[in-house]
Write an enzyme that holds these catalytic residues in place. Structure first.
Site, PDB file in Angstrom:
ATOM      1  N   LYS A   1       2.274  -3.355   5.804  1.00  0.00           N
ATOM      2  CA  LYS A   1       2.430  -3.275   4.351  1.00  0.00           C
ATOM      3  C   LYS A   1       3.888  -3.099   3.928  1.00  0.00           C
ATOM      4  O   LYS A   1       4.290  -3.598   2.867  1.00  0.00           O
ATOM      5  CB  LYS A   1       1.561  -2.145   3.800  1.00  0.00           C
ATOM      6  CG  LYS A   1       0.059  -2.471   3.804  1.00  0.00           C
ATOM      7  CD  LYS A   1      -0.222  -3.788   3.095  1.00  0.00           C
ATOM      8  CE  LYS A   1      -1.693  -4.011   2.818  1.00  0.00           C
ATOM      9  NZ  LYS A   1      -1.949  -5.315   2.174  1.00  0.00           N
TER      10      LYS A   1
ATOM     11  N   TYR B   1      -1.008  -0.592  10.041  1.00  0.00           N
ATOM     12  CA  TYR B   1      -1.192  -0.948   8.627  1.00  0.00           C
ATOM     13  C   TYR B   1       0.072  -0.631   7.819  1.00  0.00           C
ATOM     14  O   TYR B   1       0.495  -1.420   6.961  1.00  0.00           O
ATOM     15  CB  TYR B   1      -2.394  -0.170   8.098  1.00  0.00           C
ATOM     16  CG  TYR B   1      -2.795  -0.464   6.669  1.00  0.00           C
ATOM     17  CD1 TYR B   1      -3.339  -1.694   6.311  1.00  0.00           C
ATOM     18  CD2 TYR B   1      -2.656   0.518   5.687  1.00  0.00           C
ATOM     19  CE1 TYR B   1      -3.734  -1.947   5.002  1.00  0.00           C
ATOM     20  CE2 TYR B   1      -3.046   0.278   4.385  1.00  0.00           C
ATOM     21  CZ  TYR B   1      -3.586  -0.953   4.045  1.00  0.00           C
ATOM     22  OH  TYR B   1      -3.972  -1.193   2.748  1.00  0.00           O
TER      23      TYR B   1
ATOM     24  N   SER C   1       0.841  -1.199   0.000  1.00  0.00           N
ATOM     25  CA  SER C   1       0.000   0.000   0.000  1.00  0.00           C
ATOM     26  C   SER C   1       0.871   1.242   0.000  1.00  0.00           C
ATOM     27  O   SER C   1       1.946   1.262   0.614  1.00  0.00           O
ATOM     28  CB  SER C   1      -0.903   0.017   1.228  1.00  0.00           C
ATOM     29  OG  SER C   1      -1.583   1.249   1.350  1.00  0.00           O
TER      30      SER C   1
END
Length: 304
Positions: A169, A165, A152
């Protein structure tokens, strides 16, 4: 069924909805047998539902393709091994793994709980490892295989309230690079895609300002199906020689990302002290320091 991945077997995690579903559908359309993995949890990783995975399987079969469903959680290594066994039992081999499953627990860092952190890492990073490790011996033995992992721009660039997150990622990026290096000798490829698409993850972002609303409207044009062509291409033999790379898809745009490499150096023959670093470092490195940007600061033009 003819197609760019005809005769291959693919496992796609998080394939009950969104980007994963789009990839699974196009893989099947292009001739692959597909194992659709999805526990049917909420965006936050809570609960389970057999419906999403089975819906994707039904759609593939109605279009003339072949698919089976799995609703096992990829956070457990034994489940990853069971998913691989089900693929072998159904289709006889595995050629492709797409690590797409993920959850969100967005919260500002100083309020982030251990479960906010560990649950996100468990699905994105541990899940990607578990699935990748489970298929690795098969890829090695057959002398071929393709991994595609979803990273991401939140991790590659940055975003507010997503330390968990972002870490997951960026970890996926490192995992992909490590797989590419270790398994190149077996003709196994591993690449990442940072997708821009309007999914449950984007839909969950609150639109407070007019700028936020405009950004969400732009995202709505970037459907999950836009990601699938690049993913399927990278899974095919046509992508031979492409490994260890990071790509991105933003509506009709495809990007190749650079990767961290040294950009400047300073040298002092007699070594460094904190004091002389205080004199030399900022003037030498200051103009090249990476600013605290978010993904939207870097991709600040309308998607094409």
């Amino acid at each position: 069924m003819a197609g760019i991945v005809a005769g291959k077997t693919a496992i796609v995690t998080g394939a009950g909805r969104g980007i994963g579903r789009g990839i699974a559908m196009l893989l099947a359309q292009e001739g692959a047998q597909v194992v659709v993995c999805d526990i049917g949890a909420s965006l936050q990783g809570e609960g389970s539902d057999t419906g999403p995975a089975q819906d994707t399987v039904t759609a593939i079969k109605n279009a003339g393709g072949q698919a089976i469903a799995s609703t096992r959680s990829i956070t457990e290594p034994k489940n990853a091994e069971a998913i691989v066994k089900s693929a072998i039992d159904a289709f006889g081999r595995i050629d492709i793994l797409v690590n797409n499953a993920g959850i969100l627990r967005d919260v500002i860092f100083h309020k982030m709980s251990w479960s906010d952190w560990s649950d996100v890492i468990a699905v994105h990073l541990n899940g990607a490892f578990n699935m990748s490790r489970a298929v690795a011996p098969l890829f090695r033995e057959q002398g071929s295989g393709a991994y595609v992992h979803m990273t991401s721009t939140s991790g590659l660039v940055g975003n507010f309230g997503q330390a968990n997150y972002m870490a997951a990622k960026l970890g996926v990026m490192g995992l992909s690079r490590g797989i590419a290096l270790d398994m190149a000798r077996f003709n196994v490829r591993s690449n990442c895609i940072a997708p821009f698409a309007f999914t449950r993850m984007i839909e969950s972002i609150p639109a407070q300002s007019e700028e936020d609303k405009r950004r969400i409207e732009a995202f709505q044009r970037m459907t999950p199906e836009k990601i699938a062509p690049l993913a399927v291409y990278l899974c095919s033999d046509e992508a031979s020689g492409i490994t260890g790379q990071i790509f991105s898809v933003r509506n009709n745009e495809v990007y190749l990302f650079n990767q961290p490499r040294p950009i400047k150096t300073i040298h002092r023959a007699e070594g460094w002290t904190p004091e002389n670093l205080a004199v030399a470092l900022k003037p030498a490195f200051g103009p090249a320091l990476t600013p605290l940007e978010r993904s939207e600061d870097v991709f600040n033009w309308e998607p094409i």
